[in-house]
Design an enzyme around this catalytic site. Structure first.
Site, PDB file in Angstrom:
ATOM      1  N   CYS A 286       4.357  -4.671 -19.236  1.00 13.73           N
ATOM      2  CA  CYS A 286       5.746  -4.638 -18.474  1.00 13.73           C
ATOM      3  C   CYS A 286       6.718  -3.570 -18.859  1.00 13.73           C
ATOM      4  CB  CYS A 286       6.410  -6.138 -18.542  1.00 13.73           C
ATOM      5  SG  CYS A 286       7.598  -6.429 -17.502  1.00 13.73           S
TER       6      CYS A 286
ATOM      7  N   CYS B  90       9.436  -1.661 -10.592  1.00 10.54           N
ATOM      8  CA  CYS B  90       8.156  -2.045 -11.341  1.00 10.54           C
ATOM      9  C   CYS B  90       7.363  -0.720 -12.260  1.00 10.54           C
ATOM     10  CB  CYS B  90       7.215  -2.590 -10.473  1.00 10.54           C
ATOM     11  SG  CYS B  90       5.819  -3.419 -11.386  1.00 10.54           S
TER      12      CYS B  90
END
Ligand code: PYC
Length: 317
Positions: A89, A239
């Site tokens: 992430c 993202c």
């Protein structure tokens, strides 16, 4: 009896991160991938208590700091969300770097961490700005057509950026915040259709992130995206793993040359700046993406779990 865990909360381009600083479980050591297995098997209730209601909320991504046996790494980290663990992430890594800076633990300004999918470096440029050198990323399949109920045939690319993504440019949707509920429905249908039609990442891995792109009228960005994450929340940030997958596709298509900057805008208007360099020749052509973004601390607190609380592990018990 109650159990307390210290967490630092931040947001990266609007997307929340909750880093567990103290009070987390001992996962028995080993590689981070091995520790993820123990976390999934024995501590799923802890995941739910930290990132779902009533202590967290569904869009939150957690990061549990763990030891790394790799002498080149400063630490390991396990990322997780409302439904399970995540490979990598990037927005969470940006949140981690700013969190460590806030705690006065970024003396050299740079660290290397072990994740379950590889090693990642980050550089805290100032109190809020972070550059992340992500895991090697690549396009796995080009121009894949999937038939989606109510939408017909959609064509996209399957690419890896630390998680699996299906990237679609031509989808007929208006990417704006007012449309978010509809976009969640559309991308959920795309994800279901990919699974039903057995379109997967390498080794049959599920494609659990769907990324739609459109042009933007923001002069500071090259493109706007909408990203559906596993757990049916959308990424408020652009993202970073999805931007890494995009960089791999743009390099393959020669839209970008190595080192060229790509500015990816999110559905809420936040921007990551990204670039990629080809890896030395390998079996599969891969690139190393570098992503820059900003994060801000939003909380420094003790999460309390009281034994008699029926919702101590979240709403699902
Ligand atoms: O920034 O890589 C990212 C990410 C993955 C899921 C949510 N954010």
């Amino acid at each position: 009896m109650s159990h307390s865990i210290r967490v630092i909360d931040s947001h990266t381009g609007g997307e929340p991160t909750r880093i567990v600083i103290a009070g987390g479980p001992d996962l028995g050591g080993g590689s981070v991938a091995e520790q993820v297995k123990v976390f999934n098997e024995q501590h799923d209730a802890l995941r739910r208590s930290l990132v779902t209601e009533p202590r967290g909320w569904e869009a939150m991504v957690g990061g549990l700091l763990v030891p790394s046996p790799d002498p080149t790494c400063d630490r390991g980290i396990i990322f997780f969300n409302n439904v399970g663990t995540l490979g990598m992430c990037v927005h969470g890594t940006i949140g981690l770097a700013v969190t460590l800076g806030y705690l006065g633990q970024m003396e050299s300004g740079k660290q290397q961490i072990e994740t379950s999918v590889g090693k990642v470096q980050f550089h805290l440029i100032d109190d809020h700005t972070v550059e992340v050198v992500n895991v090697a990323s690549y396009r796995y399949r080009h121009h894949v057509t999937v038939n989606v109920e109510g939408l017909g045939d959609l064509t996209g690319d399957v690419a890896w950026g630390g998680n699996w993504f299906f990237l679609v440019n031509d989808h007929g949707q208006d990417l704006c915040l007012e449309n978010v509920n509809h976009l969640i429905q559309v991308t959920t249908k795309i994800r279901q259709a990919l699974a039903q039609q057995q379109i997967t990442g390498a080794d049959g891995e599920e494609i659990d992130h769907i990324e739609l792109f459109s042009p933007t009228d923001n002069p500071n960005a090259d493109s706007k995206n909408f990203v559906l994450c596993p757990g049916n929340e959308y990424d408020r940030s652009p993202c970073g793993t999805g931007t890494s997958a995009k960089i791999a596709c743009l390099l393959e298509d020669q839209v970008l040359a190595p080192g060229d900057i790509w500015r990816q805008e999110s559905i809420v208007g936040s921007i990551f700046q990204a670039r990629g360099e080809w890896c030395p020749e390998g079996e599969v052509r891969k690139c190393i993406p570098t992503i820059q973004g900003t994060a801000f601390i939003t909380g420094d607190s003790e999460v309390i779990m009281q034994a008699e609380d029926p919702f101590r592990n979240g709403m699902d018990g």
